[in-house]
Design an enzyme around this catalytic site. Sequence first.
Site, PDB file in Angstrom:
ATOM      1  N   HIS A  97      -0.371  -4.083   9.683  1.00  8.23           N
ATOM      2  CA  HIS A  97       1.333  -4.038   9.274  1.00  8.23           C
ATOM      3  C   HIS A  97       1.705  -3.642  10.402  1.00  8.23           C
ATOM      4  O   HIS A  97       1.384  -2.915  11.321  1.00  8.23           O
ATOM      5  CB  HIS A  97       1.586  -2.925   8.060  1.00  8.23           C
ATOM      6  CG  HIS A  97       1.388  -3.463   6.794  1.00  8.23           C
ATOM      7  ND1 HIS A  97       2.155  -4.485   6.360  1.00  8.23           N
ATOM      8  CD2 HIS A  97       0.558  -3.353   5.671  1.00  8.23           C
ATOM      9  CE1 HIS A  97       1.667  -4.940   4.970  1.00  8.23           C
ATOM     10  NE2 HIS A  97       0.716  -4.278   4.724  1.00  8.23           N
ATOM     11  N   HIS A 128       0.667  -1.353   0.087  1.00  5.83           N
ATOM     12  CA  HIS A 128      -0.115   0.041  -0.094  1.00  5.83           C
ATOM     13  C   HIS A 128       0.875   1.300   0.011  1.00  5.83           C
ATOM     14  O   HIS A 128       0.641   2.201  -0.874  1.00  5.83           O
ATOM     15  CB  HIS A 128      -0.787  -0.031   1.296  1.00  5.83           C
ATOM     16  CG  HIS A 128      -1.885  -0.835   1.361  1.00  5.83           C
ATOM     17  ND1 HIS A 128      -1.739  -2.390   1.449  1.00  5.83           N
ATOM     18  CD2 HIS A 128      -3.374  -0.939   1.195  1.00  5.83           C
ATOM     19  CE1 HIS A 128      -2.854  -3.124   1.520  1.00  5.83           C
ATOM     20  NE2 HIS A 128      -3.817  -2.241   1.212  1.00  5.83           N
ATOM     21  N   ASP A 153       7.197  -2.538   8.556  1.00  2.42           N
ATOM     22  CA  ASP A 153       6.572  -2.918   7.199  1.00  2.42           C
ATOM     23  C   ASP A 153       6.451  -1.362   6.555  1.00  2.42           C
ATOM     24  O   ASP A 153       6.512  -1.176   5.187  1.00  2.42           O
ATOM     25  CB  ASP A 153       5.301  -3.521   7.160  1.00  2.42           C
ATOM     26  CG  ASP A 153       5.524  -4.701   7.922  1.00  2.42           C
ATOM     27  OD1 ASP A 153       6.545  -5.532   7.991  1.00  2.42           O
ATOM     28  OD2 ASP A 153       4.334  -5.470   8.456  1.00  2.42           O
TER      29      ASP A 153
END
Length: 297
Positions: free
Chosen positions: A252, A212, A256
Amino acid sequence: MSATAAKPAVSRRHVSNGNHTNNVAIDDDHNHQRPVDVGDTNTRMEIAAKNNGYANGVIGGGWRSKASFMTWTTRDVVYVARHHWIPCMFAAGLLFFMGVEYTLQMIPARSEPFDLGFVATRSLNRVLASSPDLNTVLAALNTVFVLMQTTYIVWTWLVEGRARATISALFMFTCRGILGYSTQLPLPQDFLGSGVDFPVGNVSFFLFFSGHVAGSMIASLDMRRMQRFKLARVFDILNVLQSIRLLGTRGHYTIDLAVGVGAGILFDSLAGKYEEMSRRHHLGTGFSLISKDSLVN
């Protein structure tokens, strides 16, 4: 011919006998000092290195030359602290975190990982856990943002004929797949999933690293390259908001997200180098991912 015309040009040089010049040049014939231009890109320490024969990695004077640090003065240290304070801050950070790392109590094997982002978003996690509808709405909005990233990246190639962002995404997601499969991190205990979150359908996903965030960075960098600054700022704000949501839902870990930012920058740079290499080696025959106009220009 006049005496003035016959006079040889005055040679100006830095002292090369190993003595520090402190950014001062010497006239050979009059032994008079003049300041070096303020715009000179060489720092005092670099000038000292050149004077000692270490310029460009070449040891000109052998072991008889002084090491660069032996020519440093208090004035040099003050100069570096004033004009190169960012590396100085990182040097202080190195020393600080060396102390933290070597005195930190390790997390036991059977305990949950410690994540500072989880601590900061603890209240958000409780709100989302108690409001499934709100969690679903935020997940749907985040999925829309992912589709916006994807649409922009593919658009730049198929419509605008610029393949760099698309190549960046291909590099990034392939690397993410390799790393994500190589080290499969445990799902946090307080994870809040949603059927409308991307990837849609409550399917499994790699935690390391955040696609993302990396995808949003790739799109934002391309927007800045094309001077679409307002749109880039919108993407950056949405990227921050989605990062907070991902921490709040425990989708996450903090690492990350941080690596996702770095990955977006790294693979955008690698895609740029790939384009340069393609321009040098393209023979003008066959299909190319890069538009013909960009190859010509």
